[in-house]
Design an enzyme around this catalytic site. Sequence first.
Site, PDB file in Angstrom:
ATOM      1  N   HIS A  48       0.872  -1.185   0.000  1.00 34.62           N
ATOM      2  CA  HIS A  48       0.000   0.000   0.000  1.00 34.62           C
ATOM      3  C   HIS A  48       0.906   1.231   0.000  1.00 34.62           C
ATOM      4  O   HIS A  48       1.280   1.734   1.055  1.00 34.62           O
ATOM      5  CB  HIS A  48      -0.903  -0.005   1.234  1.00 34.62           C
ATOM      6  CG  HIS A  48      -1.925   1.086   1.248  1.00 34.62           C
ATOM      7  ND1 HIS A  48      -3.107   0.988   1.935  1.00 34.62           N
ATOM      8  CD2 HIS A  48      -1.942   2.325   0.675  1.00 34.62           C
ATOM      9  CE1 HIS A  48      -3.816   2.094   1.779  1.00 34.62           C
ATOM     10  NE2 HIS A  48      -3.107   2.923   1.019  1.00 34.62           N
ATOM     11  N   GLU A  92      -2.567  -1.723  -3.176  1.00 35.17           N
ATOM     12  CA  GLU A  92      -3.695  -1.061  -2.532  1.00 35.17           C
ATOM     13  C   GLU A  92      -3.477   0.446  -2.539  1.00 35.17           C
ATOM     14  O   GLU A  92      -2.341   0.914  -2.464  1.00 35.17           O
ATOM     15  CB  GLU A  92      -3.823  -1.489  -1.068  1.00 35.17           C
ATOM     16  CG  GLU A  92      -4.075  -2.942  -0.826  1.00 35.17           C
ATOM     17  CD  GLU A  92      -4.210  -3.241   0.660  1.00 35.17           C
ATOM     18  OE1 GLU A  92      -3.907  -2.350   1.499  1.00 35.17           O
ATOM     19  OE2 GLU A  92      -4.610  -4.362   1.001  1.00 35.17           O
ATOM     20  N   HIS A 122      -7.207  -7.292   7.482  1.00 33.30           N
ATOM     21  CA  HIS A 122      -6.994  -6.377   8.595  1.00 33.30           C
ATOM     22  C   HIS A 122      -7.090  -7.126   9.918  1.00 33.30           C
ATOM     23  O   HIS A 122      -8.105  -7.731  10.238  1.00 33.30           O
ATOM     24  CB  HIS A 122      -7.966  -5.202   8.602  1.00 33.30           C
ATOM     25  CG  HIS A 122      -7.290  -3.916   8.966  1.00 33.30           C
ATOM     26  ND1 HIS A 122      -6.641  -3.131   8.039  1.00 33.30           N
ATOM     27  CD2 HIS A 122      -7.131  -3.295  10.146  1.00 33.30           C
ATOM     28  CE1 HIS A 122      -6.127  -2.072   8.626  1.00 33.30           C
ATOM     29  NE2 HIS A 122      -6.397  -2.150   9.911  1.00 33.30           N
TER      30      HIS A 122
END
Length: 247
Positions: free
Chosen positions: A44, A76, A200
Amino acid sequence: MPAKLSVNLNAVAMLRNRRELPWPSVTALGRIALENGAHGLTVHPRPDQRHIRFSDLPQLRALIDDEFPAAEFNIEGYPTEDFLELVSVNQPEQVTLVPDDPAQATSDHGWDFEGKGNSLRSVVQRLKRDGARVSLFCDPDASRASLEAAKATGADRVEFYTGPYGGTHDDPVRAAAELQKLETAGKIATELGLGINAGHDLTVENLPGLARALPQLLEVSIGHGLTADALEYGMAETVRRFIRACG
């Protein structure tokens, strides 16, 4: 089939960035993860490059292309023009769009699909024209209307935000309630033809429960918990443990 594991390398990069030194090597640890069965690597890249740096992306792309051609690269991010240009240059197999403010420490909520559907549609179509699979970050209690709006963007998958479930590590009653939300939303997503990813605060301990609630789960992207375990067990054994936990 068990969900596939994509190893998020952001926490490794954040540790490296504490010093102006090249270790721990993001690429080397990505290689160990792939050697030990990970299906892919996730990054990310945020605008301030506080963990993954833009310069890491071509190195990881080359690692997959040269040594692990069956693996996947998942990038991401929030779809700014700069982010979309990074994606265009580095050609990931999957792009996961998240509604992060650049200042956020980490992703902590899904898209407002009903409010942002039109703007997301154009981005999704642009990414798909470039050959990427597109996944959209999604709240675990998403309604049918919200998931219908996600489907209308043309996205291939949603990635359920499992932070609330991960936060119940010491409370089985709350954990069961969070899994029920995910199970309900997952059934709707499947009915609509959306593939399901999740990520997550997932751990070896809570992955089996998630797999039971979402038997149609295709992929989990895991960084923080996996990196923490790697300090204790080493990256190779940690990846093997997480793969076993996926079912």
